[in-house]
Design a protein around this motif. Sequence first.
Motif, PDB file in Angstrom:
ATOM      1  N   GLY A 291       0.862  -1.177  -0.128  1.00 18.83           N
ATOM      2  CA  GLY A 291       0.041  -0.008  -0.102  1.00 18.83           C
ATOM      3  C   GLY A 291       0.727   1.284  -0.127  1.00 18.83           C
ATOM      4  N   PRO A 292       0.078   2.442   0.172  1.00 16.89           N
ATOM      5  CA  PRO A 292       0.924   3.804   0.278  1.00 16.89           C
ATOM      6  C   PRO A 292       2.056   3.655   1.245  1.00 16.89           C
ATOM      7  CG  PRO A 292      -1.424   4.243  -0.018  1.00 16.89           C
ATOM      8  CD  PRO A 292      -1.168   2.433   0.256  1.00 16.89           C
ATOM      9  N   HIS A 293       2.076   2.928   2.336  1.00 15.70           N
ATOM     10  CA  HIS A 293       2.957   2.941   3.355  1.00 15.70           C
ATOM     11  C   HIS A 293       4.398   2.467   2.598  1.00 15.70           C
ATOM     12  CE1 HIS A 293       4.849   2.560   7.239  1.00 15.70           C
ATOM     13  NE2 HIS A 293       5.392   1.400   6.925  1.00 15.70           N
ATOM     14  N   CYS A 294       4.396   1.907   1.555  1.00 17.79           N
ATOM     15  CA  CYS A 294       5.426   1.328   1.031  1.00 17.79           C
ATOM     16  C   CYS A 294       6.249   2.525   0.320  1.00 17.79           C
ATOM     17  CB  CYS A 294       5.368   0.052  -0.019  1.00 17.79           C
ATOM     18  SG  CYS A 294       5.111  -1.712   0.822  1.00 17.79           S
ATOM     19  N   ARG A 295       5.540   3.233  -0.240  1.00 16.46           N
ATOM     20  CA  ARG A 295       6.087   4.611  -0.929  1.00 16.46           C
ATOM     21  C   ARG A 295       7.084   5.451   0.254  1.00 16.46           C
ATOM     22  NH1 ARG A 295       1.239   4.565  -3.750  1.00 16.46           N
ATOM     23  NH2 ARG A 295       0.281   6.182  -2.422  1.00 16.46           N
ATOM     24  N   HIS A 296       6.419   5.630   1.296  1.00 19.67           N
ATOM     25  CA  HIS A 296       7.064   6.102   2.431  1.00 19.67           C
ATOM     26  C   HIS A 296       8.274   5.411   2.798  1.00 19.67           C
ATOM     27  CE1 HIS A 296       7.706   8.670   5.890  1.00 19.67           C
ATOM     28  NE2 HIS A 296       7.582   7.445   6.840  1.00 19.67           N
ATOM     29  N   GLU A 317       5.603  -4.274  -1.434  1.00 22.97           N
ATOM     30  CA  GLU A 317       5.029  -4.176  -2.567  1.00 22.97           C
ATOM     31  C   GLU A 317       6.037  -2.720  -3.403  1.00 22.97           C
ATOM     32  OE1 GLU A 317       0.918  -2.160  -4.707  1.00 22.97           O
ATOM     33  OE2 GLU A 317       1.416  -2.230  -2.304  1.00 22.97           O
ATOM     34  N   TRP A 318       6.468  -3.195  -4.587  1.00 26.90           N
ATOM     35  CA  TRP A 318       7.319  -2.264  -5.518  1.00 26.90           C
ATOM     36  C   TRP A 318       6.505  -1.473  -6.283  1.00 26.90           C
ATOM     37  CZ3 TRP A 318      12.485  -2.648  -5.084  1.00 26.90           C
ATOM     38  CH2 TRP A 318      13.494  -2.052  -5.886  1.00 26.90           C
ATOM     39  N   CYS A 319       6.141  -0.467  -5.758  1.00 27.44           N
ATOM     40  CA  CYS A 319       5.155   0.531  -6.394  1.00 27.44           C
ATOM     41  C   CYS A 319       5.589   2.093  -6.356  1.00 27.44           C
ATOM     42  CB  CYS A 319       3.773   0.359  -5.611  1.00 27.44           C
ATOM     43  SG  CYS A 319       2.394   1.341  -6.301  1.00 27.44           S
ATOM     44  N   GLN A 320       5.508   2.632  -7.536  1.00 26.76           N
ATOM     45  CA  GLN A 320       5.794   4.031  -7.959  1.00 26.76           C
ATOM     46  C   GLN A 320       7.154   4.294  -7.356  1.00 26.76           C
ATOM     47  OE1 GLN A 320       2.690   6.838  -6.270  1.00 26.76           O
ATOM     48  NE2 GLN A 320       1.224   5.518  -7.420  1.00 26.76           N
ATOM     49  N   GLN A 343       4.171  -1.740 -10.509  1.00 26.01           N
ATOM     50  CA  GLN A 343       4.529  -0.415 -11.177  1.00 26.01           C
ATOM     51  C   GLN A 343       4.198  -0.464 -12.710  1.00 26.01           C
ATOM     52  OE1 GLN A 343       7.780   1.264  -9.099  1.00 26.01           O
ATOM     53  NE2 GLN A 343       8.921   1.767 -11.102  1.00 26.01           N
ATOM     54  N   THR A 344       4.124   0.818 -13.243  1.00 15.89           N
ATOM     55  CA  THR A 344       3.771   0.852 -14.446  1.00 15.89           C
ATOM     56  C   THR A 344       4.868   1.227 -15.543  1.00 15.89           C
ATOM     57  OG1 THR A 344       3.134   3.137 -14.211  1.00 15.89           O
ATOM     58  CG2 THR A 344       1.444   1.720 -14.295  1.00 15.89           C
ATOM     59  N   ASP A 345       5.814   2.110 -14.868  1.00  9.81           N
ATOM     60  CA  ASP A 345       7.135   2.260 -15.694  1.00  9.81           C
ATOM     61  C   ASP A 345       8.374   1.205 -15.621  1.00  9.81           C
ATOM     62  OD1 ASP A 345       7.192   3.324 -13.138  1.00  9.81           O
ATOM     63  OD2 ASP A 345       8.417   4.708 -13.518  1.00  9.81           O
ATOM     64  N   TYR A 346       8.117   0.390 -16.268  1.00 15.77           N
ATOM     65  CA  TYR A 346       9.098  -0.953 -16.010  1.00 15.77           C
ATOM     66  C   TYR A 346      10.549  -0.728 -15.857  1.00 15.77           C
ATOM     67  CZ  TYR A 346       4.471  -2.727 -17.256  1.00 15.77           C
ATOM     68  OH  TYR A 346       3.014  -3.052 -17.210  1.00 15.77           O
ATOM     69  N   ASN A 347      11.157  -1.262 -15.017  1.00 12.21           N
ATOM     70  CA  ASN A 347      12.725  -1.290 -14.922  1.00 12.21           C
ATOM     71  C   ASN A 347      12.883  -2.480 -13.955  1.00 12.21           C
ATOM     72  OD1 ASN A 347      15.540  -1.241 -15.252  1.00 12.21           O
ATOM     73  ND2 ASN A 347      15.260   0.698 -14.148  1.00 12.21           N
ATOM     74  N   SER A 348      12.553  -3.694 -14.507  1.00 12.35           N
ATOM     75  CA  SER A 348      12.604  -4.844 -13.684  1.00 12.35           C
ATOM     76  C   SER A 348      14.402  -4.922 -13.088  1.00 12.35           C
ATOM     77  CB  SER A 348      12.360  -6.079 -14.209  1.00 12.35           C
ATOM     78  OG  SER A 348      13.140  -6.332 -15.537  1.00 12.35           O
ATOM     79  N   PHE A 349      15.154  -4.459 -13.692  1.00  9.46           N
ATOM     80  CA  PHE A 349      16.388  -4.683 -13.093  1.00  9.46           C
ATOM     81  C   PHE A 349      16.667  -4.043 -11.892  1.00  9.46           C
ATOM     82  CE2 PHE A 349      16.985  -5.421 -17.775  1.00  9.46           C
ATOM     83  CZ  PHE A 349      17.309  -6.976 -17.759  1.00  9.46           C
ATOM     84  N   SER A 350      15.853  -2.926 -11.699  1.00  5.38           N
ATOM     85  CA  SER A 350      16.104  -2.160 -10.476  1.00  5.38           C
ATOM     86  C   SER A 350      15.738  -2.892  -9.122  1.00  5.38           C
ATOM     87  CB  SER A 350      15.275  -0.838 -10.473  1.00  5.38           C
ATOM     88  OG  SER A 350      13.664  -1.425 -10.333  1.00  5.38           O
ATOM     89  N   LEU A 351      15.172  -4.139  -9.405  1.00  2.46           N
ATOM     90  CA  LEU A 351      14.669  -4.784  -8.259  1.00  2.46           C
ATOM     91  C   LEU A 351      16.070  -5.520  -7.718  1.00  2.46           C
ATOM     92  CD1 LEU A 351      11.528  -6.812  -9.672  1.00  2.46           C
ATOM     93  CD2 LEU A 351      11.703  -4.840  -8.286  1.00  2.46           C
ATOM     94  N   LYS A 367       5.635 -11.178  -7.585  1.00  2.00           N
ATOM     95  CA  LYS A 367       4.066 -11.379  -7.842  1.00  2.00           C
ATOM     96  C   LYS A 367       3.847 -10.475  -8.663  1.00  2.00           C
ATOM     97  CE  LYS A 367       1.485 -12.707  -4.222  1.00  2.00           C
ATOM     98  NZ  LYS A 367       1.101 -12.648  -3.211  1.00  2.00           N
ATOM     99  N   LEU A 368       3.053 -10.341  -9.795  1.00  2.00           N
ATOM    100  CA  LEU A 368       2.940  -9.622 -10.662  1.00  2.00           C
ATOM    101  C   LEU A 368       1.620  -9.005 -10.713  1.00  2.00           C
ATOM    102  CD1 LEU A 368       5.017 -11.540 -13.586  1.00  2.00           C
ATOM    103  CD2 LEU A 368       5.664  -9.393 -12.377  1.00  2.00           C
ATOM    104  N   CYS A 369       1.262  -7.866 -10.746  1.00  2.00           N
ATOM    105  CA  CYS A 369      -0.177  -7.436 -10.803  1.00  2.00           C
ATOM    106  C   CYS A 369      -0.135  -6.459 -12.036  1.00  2.00           C
ATOM    107  CB  CYS A 369      -0.380  -6.675  -9.580  1.00  2.00           C
ATOM    108  SG  CYS A 369      -2.006  -5.695  -9.830  1.00  2.00           S
ATOM    109  N   LEU A 370      -0.462  -6.875 -13.151  1.00  2.00           N
ATOM    110  CA  LEU A 370      -0.245  -5.895 -14.353  1.00  2.00           C
ATOM    111  C   LEU A 370      -1.675  -5.929 -15.213  1.00  2.00           C
ATOM    112  CD1 LEU A 370       2.912  -7.517 -15.798  1.00  2.00           C
ATOM    113  CD2 LEU A 370       2.744  -5.710 -14.417  1.00  2.00           C
ATOM    114  N   HIS A 371      -2.160  -4.515 -15.683  1.00  2.00           N
ATOM    115  CA  HIS A 371      -3.191  -4.371 -16.192  1.00  2.00           C
ATOM    116  C   HIS A 371      -2.993  -4.243 -17.776  1.00  2.00           C
ATOM    117  CE1 HIS A 371      -5.322  -3.371 -12.554  1.00  2.00           C
ATOM    118  NE2 HIS A 371      -4.172  -2.551 -12.043  1.00  2.00           N
TER     119      HIS A 371
END
Length: 478
Positions: A291-296, A317-320, A343-351, A367-371
């Motif tokens: 959730g948003p807590h991850c961005r923090h 969660e890897w988000c934004q 995340q929408t702007d993919y740069n998987s190597f950042s993981l 775990k992938l959540c893609l639209h």
Amino acid sequence: MLELNYEIRATTHAPKQKQKRKLNIDLNKDLNEDDESGNLDLISGLPDDVLIFMLSLVDIKTAGRSSLLSKRWRHVWTHLMDLDFDNPETTAIAMTLKYTSYALPEMDNYVKCVNQVINANGAPYLNSFRIHFPLSIFYAAVINNWLKFSFSKEVRNLEINLEGGCSRIHFSNIFSTNPAMIVNTTLESLHLSSVSIDGPLLEWVVSNCVNLQRLSLHSCKTRSDIPSKHQKLVVSSLKLKYLEIFWCFRPLNIQALHIFAPNLTSFVFFESIIDVEYRNVTSLVDAAFGGPHCRHIFRNLGILSGFSSQLEKLSIEWCQVRSASSGFPTFANVKQLEIFYSQTDYNSFSLTSLIEACPLLHTFKLKLCLHRSWIESPNLPPKDAQVKAIRSHQHLKTVEYVGYGGCAFASELALFLTWHVPVVNKFIFDPHPSLYVRKPRTRVYSSKYRDKLEIARRHAELLAKQIQIRRGVDVVIL
């Protein structure tokens, strides 16, 4: 035919082994009658405790049908101490219901079943009592009676899950006015989902349930549409070992969480609030954040440094995350890493920066959540420093993808890891859709759902061939 599955442990001095046995009992035959082998008569002659244990291995409906076997079995099922009113049949019915404040025939049938069982129950106490059905507010009084029944039986594990139903059924008065809850010494596990509570109730439960070890809250709300004043939730307990909170704090208007729990070993937190203070979590080895807590967290990586060295499992969660995050504290003992990628702007190597921060990492799950509406942007090639760092990883052996459907950026990361990490020897593909960090997944077995799974498996098979061509890795597709 009543089918019971049970296990027998060897009692010899050899290493313990489990032997699975199956017992078939003909419900049309009176067990008082002799048969050629006499086995069924022997079963009927077993002590009550053994028969009760056998019935605890099947669902409530099947256990109730055992009363038809003979006079010996007529009342055995009424002494069950684990009452679980959730099974595939009721789950399938629940998924067809829509939110309503009125009674529906399916709800009436579920309530009738539960009432029949608890009215017949003669057990001195309950080990577990589990309700899982989207009941409307029309049944608030009924649920109140169920809770009173469970507390009168000194229930140890209680779960009320009304997901999909009406969350206006308020629990604060039920708990605080029940004499058994003034100081409760029996309740060890409490799970509430889609019910109405408030912050003071949570603190009250933690304080008064002196042996509570597990607390799980999912999608809980307040009873009123009028927002309450900002609250701080203090979880202070010497016994609490497992704390799980999903999307509750914003509806409850809780702005801060302070944890004092020296025996807390597992913490799952998928929330929007920022202010979390870890006063004493010296036993914490398993943490999950979403959730948003991850961005923090990603903006303030020092938040994790207070307990990073003691963690053994981390889910996040890897988000934004706008750039390849650096500056992670070293997770010196993390052996399992789970990333929910939304995340929408993919740069998987950042993981790989987080993988590098876990030098003893053994298992990595993505775990992938893609639209479908998202358009994949080109995946930036890995930097030389990333390649060098990942090649020096000496413990990562297993990689697992959940929800993979053929997306290019995930495919590139899979090939990158299996090619460069020297000890990777197993790759697992789970085509079922992923849902949040650690949140249980409800599988839907519709034809459309099965078609999507089959397409996902085909994508996994194509990637598996590339992985095996580049390097001999054992690939498993679930």
